[in-house]
Write an enzyme that holds these catalytic residues in place. Structure first.
Site, short mmCIF file in Angstrom:
data_model
loop_
_atom_site.label_atom_id
_atom_site.label_comp_id
_atom_site.label_asym_id
_atom_site.label_seq_id
_atom_site.Cartn_x
_atom_site.Cartn_y
_atom_site.Cartn_z
N GLY A 10 -37.88 11.45 31.97
CA GLY A 10 -38.34 12.71 32.56
C GLY A 10 -37.35 13.26 33.56
O GLY A 10 -36.33 12.63 33.88
N GLN A 11 -37.64 14.44 34.07
CA GLN A 11 -36.72 15.08 35.00
C GLN A 11 -36.46 14.22 36.24
O GLN A 11 -35.31 13.97 36.61
CB GLN A 11 -37.28 16.44 35.44
N THR A 61 -47.38 16.64 32.37
CA THR A 61 -47.05 17.79 33.21
C THR A 61 -47.22 19.14 32.51
O THR A 61 -46.84 20.17 33.07
CB THR A 61 -45.61 17.68 33.72
N TYR A 98 -45.75 10.11 42.37
CA TYR A 98 -45.52 11.52 42.65
C TYR A 98 -46.76 12.33 42.26
O TYR A 98 -47.30 12.18 41.16
CB TYR A 98 -44.30 12.03 41.87
N TYR A 124 -54.94 20.03 35.06
CA TYR A 124 -53.79 19.24 35.49
C TYR A 124 -53.97 18.80 36.94
O TYR A 124 -53.81 17.61 37.27
CB TYR A 124 -52.52 20.05 35.33
#
Length: 303
Positions: A10-11, A61, A98, A124
């Site tokens: 992921g980022q 996400t 996170y 979300y």
């Protein structure tokens, strides 16, 4: 220091894999190793590694898709997180997780602090809040780092979308009544590594709790797009037109105010991320350097 990192592709995970490397042994895993949509498969991995620090950068996400896939979002953002927190506590590891500005409804006039009451507007946000609550209920050593508007030089994100659209269109209509802090994944990863480097896992465990971790300053999505366009010019002469959220309906409702106060992180742990404009310039420079390398005109930039 032995670190187990989830979500390595992921980022944030990709950046963490690089920034954490100097701190010790990093075992990085992804969905190919463990399917977080099936939380029962997680525990054996943590028990086999027995890390000192477990950092969870894996998440569902897709904010709009979560409205139609709430069960999958919950499995990854809440149920899997609960298993990770339990296993971290079992092996005595610090759990770093996170979370998001989307746990708030955006009705506050000032930046949100950690003690403000969450009230997510979308599926979300509700699943991320459930993950937070699971960690706090389990009660092991943990840091929950809430961040916002994450982007990077890879993957799928606002920066890369705007850069592409600037090449394709003469005019872009971008929402101007949602305010937050665009946070580069590299800046967030650097801050995480610095927390561990400066304080160590044991001291961070004593400081367990929620901390807001975004770049400093704020802007709208429109302002973010304008700054991207400024960095792209003269190649991208497209006009950036401000519009209201009501003119760009989405399946998931977004908070109007996504600003998070970073005062607690700075005061208690001495960590501050750069200004959002500076982070964007660094990320953009990386993209330009990559394009130059691909064209055979630019060497690798220093990390």
């Amino acid at each position: 220091m032995k670190i187990l990192l989830t979500g390595k592709s992921g980022q944030v995970g990709w950046e963490l894999a690089h920034t954490l490397a100097p701190l010790g042994e990093v075992i990085a895993i992804d969905r190919e190793d463990v399917d977080f949509a099936v939380p029962d498969r997680i525990a054996p991995v943590v028990r086999s590694v027995r890390p000192e620090v477990l950092i969870n950068a894996a998440a569902y996400t897709a904010v709009d898709r979560a409205e139609s896939e709430p069960d999958t979002a919950y499995a990854i953002n809440a149920a899997a997180v609960a298993v990770l927190a339990e296993e971290a506590q079992r092996v005595g590891a610090l759990f770093v997780h996170y979370s998001t500005d989307y746990v708030f409804d955006g009705t506050k006039d000032a930046p949100y602090i950690e003690e403000d009451r969450p009230n997510p507007l979308n599926a979300y946000g509700r699943t991320k809040l459930a993950g937070e609550q699971a960690i706090r209920d389990i009660g092991g050593a943990h840091l929950i780092l809430r961040t916002s508007w994450v982007y990077s030089d890879r993957g799928s994100n606002f920066l890369l979308t705007i850069r592409r659209l600037l090449q394709e269109k003469r005019e872009l209509r971008v929402v101007s009544d949602q305010i937050g802090a665009p946070t580069c994944a590299r800046g967030l990863a650097d801050a995480t590594a610095e927390l561990l480097r400066r304080h160590g896992a044991a001291a961070l465990g004593d400081a367990s709790g929620i901390y807001h971790a975004t770049t400093s300053g704020s802007t709208s999505w429109h302002g973010f797009a304008r700054e991207i366009a400024r960095l792209e010019r003269p190649e991208s002469p497209a006009r950036i037109v401000p519009i209201a959220s009501s003119e760009y309906p989405t399946p998931a409702q977004r908070p109007k105010n996504s600003r998070l106060s970073n005062e607690k992180l700075q005061r208690d742990l001495g960590i501050a991320l750069p200004k959002w404009e500076a982070c964007l310039e660094t990320c953009h420079a990386t993209l330009r350097a990559r394009a130059g390398r691909e064209a055979g005109t630019n060497p690798d930039p220093p990390r």
